[in-house]
Design an enzyme around this catalytic site. Structure first.
Site, PDB file in Angstrom:
ATOM      1  N   LYS A  83       0.834  -1.218   0.000  1.00  0.00           N
ATOM      2  CA  LYS A  83       0.000   0.000   0.000  1.00  0.00           C
ATOM      3  C   LYS A  83       0.863   1.262   0.000  1.00  0.00           C
ATOM      4  O   LYS A  83       0.654   2.144  -0.816  1.00  0.00           O
ATOM      5  CB  LYS A  83      -0.934   0.050   1.221  1.00  0.00           C
ATOM      6  CG  LYS A  83      -1.945  -1.065   1.285  1.00  0.00           C
ATOM      7  CD  LYS A  83      -2.893  -0.880   2.463  1.00  0.00           C
ATOM      8  CE  LYS A  83      -2.194  -0.818   3.808  1.00  0.00           C
ATOM      9  NZ  LYS A  83      -1.561  -2.071   4.233  1.00  0.00           N
ATOM     10  N   ARG A 132      -9.811   1.298   8.163  1.00  0.00           N
ATOM     11  CA  ARG A 132      -9.261   0.005   8.551  1.00  0.00           C
ATOM     12  C   ARG A 132     -10.271  -0.837   9.324  1.00  0.00           C
ATOM     13  O   ARG A 132      -9.949  -1.933   9.754  1.00  0.00           O
ATOM     14  CB  ARG A 132      -8.042   0.236   9.430  1.00  0.00           C
ATOM     15  CG  ARG A 132      -6.773  -0.422   8.869  1.00  0.00           C
ATOM     16  CD  ARG A 132      -5.620  -0.022   9.755  1.00  0.00           C
ATOM     17  NE  ARG A 132      -4.434  -0.761   9.508  1.00  0.00           N
ATOM     18  CZ  ARG A 132      -3.409  -0.329   8.778  1.00  0.00           C
ATOM     19  NH1 ARG A 132      -3.475   0.820   8.162  1.00  0.00           N
ATOM     20  NH2 ARG A 132      -2.326  -1.066   8.664  1.00  0.00           N
ATOM     21  N   ARG A 138      11.914  -6.067   5.303  1.00  0.00           N
ATOM     22  CA  ARG A 138      11.935  -4.645   5.670  1.00  0.00           C
ATOM     23  C   ARG A 138      12.510  -4.457   7.077  1.00  0.00           C
ATOM     24  O   ARG A 138      13.206  -3.475   7.342  1.00  0.00           O
ATOM     25  CB  ARG A 138      10.527  -4.047   5.587  1.00  0.00           C
ATOM     26  CG  ARG A 138      10.513  -2.570   5.934  1.00  0.00           C
ATOM     27  CD  ARG A 138       9.196  -1.909   5.642  1.00  0.00           C
ATOM     28  NE  ARG A 138       8.152  -2.354   6.547  1.00  0.00           N
ATOM     29  CZ  ARG A 138       6.880  -2.015   6.442  1.00  0.00           C
ATOM     30  NH1 ARG A 138       6.497  -1.232   5.450  1.00  0.00           N
ATOM     31  NH2 ARG A 138       5.991  -2.449   7.297  1.00  0.00           N
ATOM     32  N   ARG A 169      11.645  -1.504  11.879  1.00  0.00           N
ATOM     33  CA  ARG A 169      10.380  -0.994  12.435  1.00  0.00           C
ATOM     34  C   ARG A 169       9.928  -1.873  13.594  1.00  0.00           C
ATOM     35  O   ARG A 169       9.968  -3.102  13.505  1.00  0.00           O
ATOM     36  CB  ARG A 169       9.313  -0.989  11.327  1.00  0.00           C
ATOM     37  CG  ARG A 169       8.751   0.379  11.046  1.00  0.00           C
ATOM     38  CD  ARG A 169       7.889   0.367   9.824  1.00  0.00           C
ATOM     39  NE  ARG A 169       6.556  -0.169  10.065  1.00  0.00           N
ATOM     40  CZ  ARG A 169       5.558  -0.061   9.213  1.00  0.00           C
ATOM     41  NH1 ARG A 169       5.759   0.564   8.065  1.00  0.00           N
ATOM     42  NH2 ARG A 169       4.382  -0.573   9.482  1.00  0.00           N
ATOM     43  N   ARG A 204      -0.707  -8.521  13.444  1.00  0.00           N
ATOM     44  CA  ARG A 204      -1.253  -7.533  12.492  1.00  0.00           C
ATOM     45  C   ARG A 204      -2.097  -8.229  11.424  1.00  0.00           C
ATOM     46  O   ARG A 204      -3.137  -7.719  11.002  1.00  0.00           O
ATOM     47  CB  ARG A 204      -0.120  -6.751  11.818  1.00  0.00           C
ATOM     48  CG  ARG A 204       0.476  -5.685  12.734  1.00  0.00           C
ATOM     49  CD  ARG A 204       1.881  -5.298  12.316  1.00  0.00           C
ATOM     50  NE  ARG A 204       1.963  -4.628  11.048  1.00  0.00           N
ATOM     51  CZ  ARG A 204       3.080  -4.514  10.331  1.00  0.00           C
ATOM     52  NH1 ARG A 204       4.215  -5.063  10.768  1.00  0.00           N
ATOM     53  NH2 ARG A 204       3.081  -3.879   9.192  1.00  0.00           N
TER      54      ARG A 204
END
Ligand code: B4P
Length: 196
Positions: A15, A94, A133, A139, A150
């Site tokens: 996204k 969301r 990532r 992160r 998630r």
């Protein structure tokens, strides 16, 4: 008239990556609720302190906070003719309550949504991307247990909103597997079918 699009898809579907590209193509701003939260966490603002508690666990930040933030952001973008308001919303709405709030915000601003583009990708692929990532960006929410959480939050709370847009005839699904350029090309094609 400007483009007003919602970009849907599980964490890691692309996204953020694709919102930036589509925004450039369409000449509108990409608004990522996740990016706004991360900027506030970095700046150690009150909003950031609150958001960190949720984002680091892979939970959704409470609707009262997120909805007010999006309302302010969209309202601040209107300076003259509302029909010139354009955006790609990345990561919002969301859950179904956020869909209803977005409807209300846009009605109050006197504009409507063109529709939603959903980037699809299976759990194995997105988990692999997010772990990659994690190695690069580190992160806090890209650890394996948080990614798993998630994905379950996505399945329970976010996936049902596709049906809402689909029932309105305002959803196009796009395969998110492949090279980034290929996915962008599919999204640009999908934009045309939203316009029909
Ligand atoms: P987000 O920032 O929205 O994070 P995300 O869903 O994980 O997606 P992201 O955009 O980062 O990743 P992308 O798929 O682009 O949300 C983070 C947190 O903020 C949430 O968990 C929640 O706590 C909070 N939050 C945000 N919005 C909220 C809301 N509305 N309500 C409540 N809480 C909210 O890309 C992932 C990776 O894949 C990248 O490294 C990218 O380089 C790679 N990639 C992309 N496309 C690829 C491709 N085609 N091939 C290979 N790799 C690719």
């Amino acid at each position: 008239m400007s483009a007003r699009i919602v970009l849907l898809g599980p964490p890691g579907a692309g996204k953020g990556t694709q919102a930036a590209r589509l925004a450039e193509t369409l000449g509108v701003e990409a608004i990522s609720t996740g990016d706004i939260f991360r900027a506030n966490i970095k700046g150690e603002t009150e909003l950031g302190k609150l958001a960190q508690d949720y984002t680091s666990r892979g939970e959704l930040v409470p609707d009262s906070v997120t909805n007010a933030m999006v309302r302010d952001k969209l309202a601040s973008k209107i300076s003259g003719d509302p029909s010139e308001l354009g955006f790609i919303l990345d990561g919002y709405p969301r859950n179904v309550a956020q869909v209803e709030e977005l409807d209300a915000i846009l009605a109050d601003l006197g504009v409507s949504l063109d529709g939603a583009l959903e980037i699809t990708a299976d759990n194995d692929v997105v988990t692999e991307r997010l772990l990659k990532r994690a190695e690069i960006e580190g992160r806090a929410d890209d650890t394996e247990p948080v990614i798993r959480h998630r994905l379950s939050v996505y399945a329970e709370q976010t996936a049902p909103i596709s049906a809402v847009y689909s029932e309105r005839g305002a959803l196009v699904e796009v395969d998110g597997i492949g090279e980034v350029d290929e996915v962008t090309a599919r999204l640009v094609d999908a934009l045309e079918s939203l316009e029909k």
